[in-house]
Design an enzyme around this catalytic site. Sequence first.
Site, PDB file in Angstrom:
ATOM      1  N   LYS A   1       0.955  -1.277  -0.114  1.00 46.37           N
ATOM      2  CA  LYS A   1      -0.010  -0.133   0.042  1.00 46.37           C
ATOM      3  C   LYS A   1       0.978   1.341   0.039  1.00 46.37           C
ATOM      4  O   LYS A   1       0.646   2.375  -0.770  1.00 46.37           O
ATOM      5  CB  LYS A   1      -1.035   0.112   1.042  1.00 46.37           C
ATOM      6  CG  LYS A   1      -1.955  -1.133   0.846  1.00 46.37           C
ATOM      7  CD  LYS A   1      -2.787  -1.593   2.113  1.00 46.37           C
ATOM      8  CE  LYS A   1      -4.024  -2.501   1.940  1.00 46.37           C
ATOM      9  NZ  LYS A   1      -4.587  -3.022   3.157  1.00 46.37           N
TER      10      LYS A   1
ATOM     11  N   GLN B   1      -5.226  -1.809   9.375  1.00 54.44           N
ATOM     12  CA  GLN B   1      -4.906  -2.955   8.764  1.00 54.44           C
ATOM     13  C   GLN B   1      -5.771  -4.111   9.592  1.00 54.44           C
ATOM     14  O   GLN B   1      -5.389  -4.199  10.702  1.00 54.44           O
ATOM     15  CB  GLN B   1      -3.439  -3.331   8.427  1.00 54.44           C
ATOM     16  CG  GLN B   1      -3.248  -4.782   7.713  1.00 54.44           C
ATOM     17  CD  GLN B   1      -3.663  -4.828   6.083  1.00 54.44           C
ATOM     18  OE1 GLN B   1      -3.720  -3.618   5.500  1.00 54.44           O
ATOM     19  NE2 GLN B   1      -4.042  -5.744   5.680  1.00 54.44           N
TER      20      GLN B   1
ATOM     21  N   ASP C   1     -11.500   2.183   3.378  1.00 53.85           N
ATOM     22  CA  ASP C   1     -12.051   0.629   3.205  1.00 53.85           C
ATOM     23  C   ASP C   1     -13.569   0.625   2.792  1.00 53.85           C
ATOM     24  O   ASP C   1     -14.053  -0.575   2.654  1.00 53.85           O
ATOM     25  CB  ASP C   1     -11.553  -0.053   4.237  1.00 53.85           C
ATOM     26  CG  ASP C   1     -10.212  -0.668   4.319  1.00 53.85           C
ATOM     27  OD1 ASP C   1      -9.935  -1.190   3.194  1.00 53.85           O
ATOM     28  OD2 ASP C   1      -9.655  -0.727   5.593  1.00 53.85           O
TER      29      ASP C   1
HETATM   30  N1  GUN Z   1      -6.817  -7.087   5.625  1.00 54.95           N
HETATM   31  C1  GUN Z   1      -6.712  -7.981   4.607  1.00 54.95           C
HETATM   32  N2  GUN Z   1      -7.728  -7.286   3.642  1.00 54.95           N
HETATM   33  C2  GUN Z   1      -7.911  -5.966   3.889  1.00 54.95           C
HETATM   34  C3  GUN Z   1      -8.341  -4.695   3.686  1.00 54.95           C
HETATM   35  O1  GUN Z   1      -8.888  -4.807   2.357  1.00 54.95           O
HETATM   36  N3  GUN Z   1      -8.447  -3.570   4.519  1.00 54.95           N
HETATM   37  C4  GUN Z   1      -7.908  -3.561   5.690  1.00 54.95           C
HETATM   38  N4  GUN Z   1      -8.077  -2.775   6.306  1.00 54.95           N
HETATM   39  N5  GUN Z   1      -7.474  -4.822   6.171  1.00 54.95           N
HETATM   40  C5  GUN Z   1      -7.383  -5.864   5.373  1.00 54.95           C
END
Ligand code: GUN
Length: 285
Positions: free
Chosen positions: A53, A97, A120
Amino acid sequence: MAQIIDGKAVSVAVKAEVAEEAAKLKEEKGLKVGLAVVIVGNNPASRVYVNNKKKACEAVGFQSFEYALEESTTQEQLLDLVNVLNRDDRVNGILVQLPLPKHIDEKAIINAISPDKDVDAFHPVNVGRIMIGDYAFLPCTPAGVMRLIESTGTDITGKQCVVIGRSNIVGKPQAMLLLQKNGTVTICHSKTKNLREVCLGADILVVAIGKANFVTGDMIKEGAVVIDVGMNRLDNGKLCGDVEFESAEKKASFITPVPGGVGPMTIAMLMKNTLTAAKQQAGIE
Ligand code: GUN
């Protein structure tokens, strides 16, 4: 034999669009888009996602702010950080996350993120907005799937769409997005009876059940568009999806590979959401 949908190429195109708009925002309005990524503990998979990211932010010209917190961080400390980020004008999007350590209530953290910065789209306000079709952010994975279907030139209107999986992050919002595009949508899950028959009726099949090679060619209608959201690690260390690729590609008209299908789209759509957040916070569009 199916055409392979190149998720990597589509994701590169999405990121290029975002980078171009971000550069324009900076030039014309002096705005620099910022994403805060918070990780708690040492989950190795989470570490990889967070690094990806950060790299994507650099590639599209965003600022990224990383907060790597100890496993022992308390819920109150994490809530305090979220509240600081909610008020920080340099931060347009906040991503915490998941999964979080067991002693932290994920729901409480998600609920604390300002819906305007919830890139998200996990906050109940944003989930509700998706239900009524009045949304700013789409959850990244289902949004990426829609973009991949679009890339095949398939018109969803009137098609039989089957989604296997009912998670809050993928299955449920995926079904809503297909419905908004006038698909006739069926949601299946681990308890669905006659799953094979239901799948055989699908013109568009999205599989997000989290079981390696769960969908086989004999469950797929000739000419279907097959999107595999799965990402499973086999005992031999190889990655595979929820769809058995070899038998499925003989039946489908289009199919996503794993890796290189849905995976790269998720981060591209996160960048798109962060750009949308920045524009909204600046009162643009
Ligand atoms: N953990 C696995 N996929 C994601 C996601 O798309 N967003 C977040 N915040 N955590 C994750």
